[in-house]
Design an enzyme around this catalytic site. Structure first.
Site, PDB file in Angstrom:
ATOM      1  N   ASP A   1     -21.074  77.764   8.163  1.00  0.00           N
ATOM      2  CA  ASP A   1     -21.132  78.324   6.810  1.00  0.00           C
ATOM      3  C   ASP A   1     -20.319  77.483   5.827  1.00  0.00           C
ATOM      4  OD1 ASP A   1     -21.928  80.070   4.873  1.00  0.00           O
ATOM      5  OD2 ASP A   1     -20.549  81.673   5.433  1.00  0.00           O
TER       6      ASP A   1
ATOM      7  N   ASN B   1     -33.143  83.383   6.355  1.00  0.00           N
ATOM      8  CA  ASN B   1     -32.966  82.257   5.424  1.00  0.00           C
ATOM      9  C   ASN B   1     -34.248  81.885   4.663  1.00  0.00           C
ATOM     10  OD1 ASN B   1     -30.456  80.503   7.407  1.00  0.00           O
ATOM     11  ND2 ASN B   1     -30.179  81.874   5.669  1.00  0.00           N
TER      12      ASN B   1
HETATM   13  C1  FPP Z   1     -24.946  78.005   5.791  1.00  0.00           C
HETATM   14  O1  FPP Z   1     -24.242  77.602   4.644  1.00  0.00           O
HETATM   15  C2  FPP Z   1     -25.808  76.917   6.265  1.00  0.00           C
HETATM   16  C3  FPP Z   1     -27.160  77.013   6.494  1.00  0.00           C
HETATM   17  C4  FPP Z   1     -27.902  78.271   6.293  1.00  0.00           C
HETATM   18  C5  FPP Z   1     -27.977  75.848   6.892  1.00  0.00           C
HETATM   19  C6  FPP Z   1     -27.387  74.958   7.940  1.00  0.00           C
HETATM   20  C7  FPP Z   1     -28.276  73.781   8.107  1.00  0.00           C
HETATM   21  C8  FPP Z   1     -27.876  72.500   8.312  1.00  0.00           C
HETATM   22  C9  FPP Z   1     -26.452  72.099   8.489  1.00  0.00           C
HETATM   23  C10 FPP Z   1     -28.855  71.385   8.321  1.00  0.00           C
HETATM   24  C11 FPP Z   1     -29.669  71.144   9.527  1.00  0.00           C
HETATM   25  C12 FPP Z   1     -28.981  71.306  10.831  1.00  0.00           C
HETATM   26  C13 FPP Z   1     -29.060  70.468  11.899  1.00  0.00           C
HETATM   27  C14 FPP Z   1     -28.501  70.959  13.179  1.00  0.00           C
HETATM   28  C15 FPP Z   1     -29.626  69.100  11.863  1.00  0.00           C
HETATM   29  P1  FPP Z   1     -24.606  78.201   3.206  1.00  0.00           P
HETATM   30  O2  FPP Z   1     -25.715  77.391   2.632  1.00  0.00           O
HETATM   31  O3  FPP Z   1     -24.916  79.660   3.331  1.00  0.00           O
HETATM   32  O4  FPP Z   1     -23.264  77.951   2.439  1.00  0.00           O
HETATM   33  P2  FPP Z   1     -22.630  78.834   1.266  1.00  0.00           P
HETATM   34  O5  FPP Z   1     -22.203  80.141   1.883  1.00  0.00           O
HETATM   35  O6  FPP Z   1     -21.458  78.003   0.840  1.00  0.00           O
HETATM   36  O7  FPP Z   1     -23.669  78.971   0.200  1.00  0.00           O
END
Ligand code: FPP
Length: 242
Positions: free
Chosen positions: A24, A72
């Site tokens: 996160d 998501n």
């Molecule tokens: C959560 O942070 C993150 C995600 C929902 C996406 C994670 C995806 C990746 C790191 C990319 C692809 C992964 C791999 C394994 C190649 P958020 O976007 O909710 O952050 P925030 O709470 O700060 O908005």
């Protein structure tokens, strides 16, 4: 939130077999830099690569990340496309390098809703992974939800064993994570204190560590600190300390 401290000696004494991470904070990391959210996910994907390699080098058996949840899809089409693009890039790289790097990649989740292109790449990585035994495994949860996984597991069990008795063992064996030990340690970065539908069945006895660090900034030293915290925990599984 208390600061995590690093004691590598303690960490070595009680190394988890399986660490899982809720990555996160990508969006906030990008906003702090005036960048689009997609840049945060790109940085987060690099962190995943670094941390997975570090976990392999430490001698862990599994490292599992929550890359895209069943919820998501509510995000903007641009953001969903950016995350799927990063996953495609990582799958292509894995097909090329999985055997050389000794990192077995496994995608967990309901892949039926993914694009045909991604599903073909997942089939190709599965075929290579089947040839690689006894090495570190990185599990990427994609279109994954803990509740959805349990519902699909029950349906799978009922269709494969119409007259069978549904036991805890049987359900575990029908999950996406069949054959993977339950996570000993689940780390959530980004300062939130919840599981958000991640590994609900498998986390029954996981130790939880929460970190304020935003995922793109998470380092191998932060993993060491989380493992040191894990090593200090007394895991009783409902029993008492002897
Ligand atoms: C959560 O942070 C993150 C995600 C929902 C996406 C994670 C995806 C990746 C790191 C990319 C692809 C992964 C791999 C394994 C190649 P958020 O976007 O909710 O952050 P925030 O709470 O700060 O908005």
């Amino acid at each position: 939130m208390p600061e995590l401290t690093t004691t590598p000696a303690g960490a070595a004494a009680k190394l988890p077999r399986h660490i899982a991470a809720i990555m996160d904070g990508n969006g906030r990391w990008a906003r702090l830099r005036g960048l689009p959210r997609s840049a945060g996910h790109a940085a987060g994907a690099e962190t995943f690569r670094r941390i997975a390699t570090y976990c392999r080098d430490l001698g862990l058996e599994h490292f599992t990340v929550y890359a895209f949840s069943t919820e998501n899809w509510k995000r903007s089409a641009d953001e969903v496309d950016a995350i799927m693009g990063l996953l495609k890039k990582y799958l292509l790289e894995s097909i090329e390098k999985m055997e050389r790097d000794r990192i077995r990649l496994k995608i967990l989740g309901d892949t039926s809703a993914l694009s045909g292109e991604l599903r073909e790449l997942i089939d190709a990585t599965d075929a290579i992974a089947r040839r690689l035994s006894g090495c570190f495994q990185a599990n990427v949860c994609l279109n994954y939800g803990g509740r959805d996984e349990i519902v699909r597991a029950v349906k799978r069990f009922c269709s494969e064993h119409p007259a069978g008795e549904l036991t805890e063992r049987a359900l575990s064996d029908s999950l996406d994570t069949a054959g993977i030990p339950d996570p000993d340690l689940i780390i959530r970065t980004g300062g939130e204190y919840r599981l958000s539908n991640f590994l609900l069945w498998e986390s029954a006895y996981s130790e939880l560590v929460f970190s304020d660090v935003l995922w793109p900034d998470f380092t191998p030293e932060d993993i060491d600190a989380a493992i040191a915290e894990f090593a200090r925990r007394d895991r009783r599984y409902g029993g008492v300390t002897s």
